[in-house]
Design a protein around this motif. Structure first.
Motif, PDB file in Angstrom:
ATOM      1  N   PHE A  69       9.216  58.558 -47.298  1.00  0.00           N
ATOM      2  CA  PHE A  69       9.210  57.740 -48.308  1.00  0.00           C
ATOM      3  C   PHE A  69       8.762  56.110 -48.022  1.00  0.00           C
ATOM      4  CE2 PHE A  69      12.287  60.938 -49.521  1.00  0.00           C
ATOM      5  CZ  PHE A  69      11.837  61.539 -50.463  1.00  0.00           C
ATOM      6  N   THR A  70       7.405  55.953 -47.945  1.00  0.00           N
ATOM      7  CA  THR A  70       7.036  54.950 -47.592  1.00  0.00           C
ATOM      8  C   THR A  70       6.189  54.378 -48.729  1.00  0.00           C
ATOM      9  OG1 THR A  70       5.114  55.823 -46.338  1.00  0.00           O
ATOM     10  CG2 THR A  70       7.096  55.118 -45.204  1.00  0.00           C
ATOM     11  N   LEU A  75       1.702  54.880 -52.644  1.00  0.00           N
ATOM     12  CA  LEU A  75       0.383  54.606 -53.346  1.00  0.00           C
ATOM     13  C   LEU A  75      -0.764  55.901 -53.115  1.00  0.00           C
ATOM     14  CD1 LEU A  75      -0.243  51.128 -51.863  1.00  0.00           C
ATOM     15  CD2 LEU A  75       0.375  51.773 -54.182  1.00  0.00           C
ATOM     16  N   CYS A  76      -0.695  56.735 -52.053  1.00  0.00           N
ATOM     17  CA  CYS A  76      -1.547  57.853 -51.932  1.00  0.00           C
ATOM     18  C   CYS A  76      -1.127  58.939 -52.883  1.00  0.00           C
ATOM     19  CB  CYS A  76      -1.170  58.533 -50.585  1.00  0.00           C
ATOM     20  SG  CYS A  76      -2.059  57.503 -49.104  1.00  0.00           S
ATOM     21  N   VAL A  77       0.257  59.201 -53.298  1.00  0.00           N
ATOM     22  CA  VAL A  77       0.661  60.136 -54.507  1.00  0.00           C
ATOM     23  C   VAL A  77       0.084  59.389 -55.556  1.00  0.00           C
ATOM     24  CG1 VAL A  77       2.732  61.063 -55.438  1.00  0.00           C
ATOM     25  CG2 VAL A  77       2.543  61.121 -53.044  1.00  0.00           C
ATOM     26  N   PHE A  78       0.269  58.120 -55.855  1.00  0.00           N
ATOM     27  CA  PHE A  78      -0.178  57.732 -57.293  1.00  0.00           C
ATOM     28  C   PHE A  78      -1.769  58.119 -57.186  1.00  0.00           C
ATOM     29  CE2 PHE A  78      -2.117  54.102 -59.450  1.00  0.00           C
ATOM     30  CZ  PHE A  78      -1.603  54.095 -60.632  1.00  0.00           C
ATOM     31  N   ARG A  79      -2.525  57.690 -56.206  1.00  0.00           N
ATOM     32  CA  ARG A  79      -3.960  57.924 -56.238  1.00  0.00           C
ATOM     33  C   ARG A  79      -4.009  59.372 -56.464  1.00  0.00           C
ATOM     34  NH1 ARG A  79      -4.590  55.492 -52.056  1.00  0.00           N
ATOM     35  NH2 ARG A  79      -5.348  56.873 -50.420  1.00  0.00           N
ATOM     36  N   ILE A  80      -3.408  60.401 -56.110  1.00  0.00           N
ATOM     37  CA  ILE A  80      -3.776  61.800 -56.027  1.00  0.00           C
ATOM     38  C   ILE A  80      -3.235  62.060 -57.799  1.00  0.00           C
ATOM     39  CG2 ILE A  80      -2.647  64.255 -55.708  1.00  0.00           C
ATOM     40  CD1 ILE A  80      -2.252  63.307 -52.928  1.00  0.00           C
ATOM     41  N   ILE A 107      -8.631  50.273 -55.038  1.00  0.00           N
ATOM     42  CA  ILE A 107      -7.626  49.120 -54.679  1.00  0.00           C
ATOM     43  C   ILE A 107      -6.387  49.523 -54.023  1.00  0.00           C
ATOM     44  CG2 ILE A 107      -6.277  47.081 -55.504  1.00  0.00           C
ATOM     45  CD1 ILE A 107      -8.393  46.829 -57.355  1.00  0.00           C
ATOM     46  N   THR A 108      -5.718  50.709 -54.553  1.00  0.00           N
ATOM     47  CA  THR A 108      -4.536  51.322 -53.810  1.00  0.00           C
ATOM     48  C   THR A 108      -4.814  51.953 -52.655  1.00  0.00           C
ATOM     49  OG1 THR A 108      -5.200  53.514 -54.996  1.00  0.00           O
ATOM     50  CG2 THR A 108      -3.882  51.952 -55.948  1.00  0.00           C
ATOM     51  N   ASP A 109      -6.107  52.414 -52.274  1.00  0.00           N
ATOM     52  CA  ASP A 109      -6.502  52.898 -51.172  1.00  0.00           C
ATOM     53  C   ASP A 109      -6.627  51.804 -50.126  1.00  0.00           C
ATOM     54  OD1 ASP A 109      -7.546  54.727 -49.024  1.00  0.00           O
ATOM     55  OD2 ASP A 109      -9.509  54.369 -49.630  1.00  0.00           O
ATOM     56  N   MET A 110      -7.261  50.739 -50.450  1.00  0.00           N
ATOM     57  CA  MET A 110      -7.201  49.600 -49.577  1.00  0.00           C
ATOM     58  C   MET A 110      -5.788  48.862 -49.543  1.00  0.00           C
ATOM     59  SD  MET A 110      -9.149  45.954 -49.946  1.00  0.00           S
ATOM     60  CE  MET A 110      -8.200  45.596 -51.609  1.00  0.00           C
ATOM     61  N   LEU A 111      -4.954  48.969 -50.224  1.00  0.00           N
ATOM     62  CA  LEU A 111      -3.582  48.369 -50.065  1.00  0.00           C
ATOM     63  C   LEU A 111      -2.905  49.352 -49.284  1.00  0.00           C
ATOM     64  CD1 LEU A 111      -2.561  47.121 -53.621  1.00  0.00           C
ATOM     65  CD2 LEU A 111      -3.275  45.710 -51.486  1.00  0.00           C
ATOM     66  N   ASP A 112      -2.840  50.802 -49.135  1.00  0.00           N
ATOM     67  CA  ASP A 112      -1.922  51.395 -48.500  1.00  0.00           C
ATOM     68  C   ASP A 112      -2.295  51.242 -46.982  1.00  0.00           C
ATOM     69  OD1 ASP A 112      -3.797  53.428 -47.717  1.00  0.00           O
ATOM     70  OD2 ASP A 112      -3.727  54.164 -49.567  1.00  0.00           O
ATOM     71  N   LEU A 125       3.230  59.367 -39.515  1.00  0.00           N
ATOM     72  CA  LEU A 125       2.653  60.600 -39.542  1.00  0.00           C
ATOM     73  C   LEU A 125       2.077  61.351 -40.670  1.00  0.00           C
ATOM     74  CD1 LEU A 125       4.283  62.151 -36.183  1.00  0.00           C
ATOM     75  CD2 LEU A 125       1.992  60.913 -36.254  1.00  0.00           C
ATOM     76  N   LEU A 126       2.917  61.160 -41.836  1.00  0.00           N
ATOM     77  CA  LEU A 126       2.635  61.949 -42.892  1.00  0.00           C
ATOM     78  C   LEU A 126       1.547  61.246 -43.595  1.00  0.00           C
ATOM     79  CD1 LEU A 126       3.174  64.090 -45.119  1.00  0.00           C
ATOM     80  CD2 LEU A 126       4.882  62.552 -46.167  1.00  0.00           C
ATOM     81  N   GLY A 127       1.545  59.757 -43.450  1.00  0.00           N
ATOM     82  CA  GLY A 127       0.565  59.049 -44.088  1.00  0.00           C
ATOM     83  C   GLY A 127      -0.796  59.148 -43.593  1.00  0.00           C
ATOM     84  N   SER A 128      -0.847  59.375 -42.356  1.00  0.00           N
ATOM     85  CA  SER A 128      -2.259  59.610 -41.659  1.00  0.00           C
ATOM     86  C   SER A 128      -3.024  60.774 -41.984  1.00  0.00           C
ATOM     87  CB  SER A 128      -1.977  59.703 -40.129  1.00  0.00           C
ATOM     88  OG  SER A 128      -1.288  60.745 -39.610  1.00  0.00           O
TER      89      SER A 128
END
Length: 261
Positions: A69-70, A75-80, A107-112, A125-128
């Motif tokens: 939970f970061t 933001l990645c889940v929101f983009r999905i 923009i969310t891609d840039m922010l995360d 690691l999950l975020g990568s």
């Protein structure tokens, strides 16, 4: 006061002298760190790759390495979640709202990425893994829907989708190959077990920019009156995207972008 040589000799005999040890030049790089109890000294064993040792040392101090939970992950889940909405807008011909939501997703891609690199405890690691999956899902959906709307050539979409599917299948196979037994479903998706990290190559980053540019231009063309100059530019952009897509796919297939840590 001048002390004679006899006094000097007696003084030297009373001191506890320890033998002088020569330290290799490589190890002296690590002696610059603090020797206090709060920050224990880490010295690599003989034969250890220094770059890998430095990477593991920095990762050991990262509190967010195995965090789920970061903010970047959210933001990645929101983009999905936005991906099917944008795709449905393209299919129905609502190009203006589709383009607006696509800009928000970019923009969310840039922010995360910005938060993960600069805020301690937010890089995981999950975020990568989640970040490129969210990007590929968004771009792949838009390539399919834009091709359905006759905005992007079919061969380019087929090449992009073939590469992305191959990367996903190859990533799961690489994960299976490098896992320590026993191999179970829960351990397979546990980032703490036989951890792997996806490191995008330079060509892959350029390809991502080109793919986003293709999607952006494909959504802009129906909104504005496109002239012959824009048509030629869009054709050149599609060719460049196809070349870098194939090139980056070969790099991923060789294993250069997947690192076991």
């Amino acid at each position: 006061m001048i002390v004679g040589w006899r006094g000097t000799l007696r003084c030297a005999q009373t001191m506890r002298l320890t033998p002088l040890k020569l330290i290799p030049a490589e190890s002296r790089l690590f002696l610059a760190s603090s020797c206090s109890e709060r920050s224990p000294l880490r010295v690599p064993p003989n034969g250890t790759n220094l770059n890998r040792f430095a990477l593991l040392s920095s990762q050991a101090d990262d509190p967010g390495r195995h965090r789920v939970f970061t903010i970047p992950n959210a933001l990645c889940v929101f983009r999905i979640g936005m991906t099917p909405v944008i795709g449905s807008l393209v299919v129905t011909g609502s190009y203006t709202p589709a383009l607006s939501l696509f800009v928000v997703a970019a923009i969310t891609d840039m922010l995360d990425g910005l938060i993960a690199r600069n805020v301690r405890g937010q890089k995981s690691l999950l975020g990568s893994v989640l970040d490129p999956v969210a990007d590929k899902l968004l771009v792949g959906t838009l390539f399919i829907t834009c091709t359905y709307a006759a905005l992007i050539p079919v061969p380019l979409t087929a090449l992009v989708l073939t590469r992305d599917v191959s990367l996903i299948v190859g990533g799961f196979y690489k994960r299976y190959q490098t896992m320590h037994p026993p191999i179970t479903l829960s351990r397979f998706f546990d980032s703490r077990v036989s951890s792997m990290q996806i490191v995008p190559t330079l060509v892959s980053k350029v390809n991502t920019v080109l793919q986003l540019s293709v999607v952006t231009f494909a959504l802009v063309v129906p909104i504005v009156e496109a002239g012959p100059l824009m048509d030629h530019f869009f054709s050149a952009l599609c060719v460049s995207t196809g070349i870098t897509t194939l090139w980056s796919g070969l790099q991923y297939a060789s294993g250069k972008a997947i690192r076991r840590i």
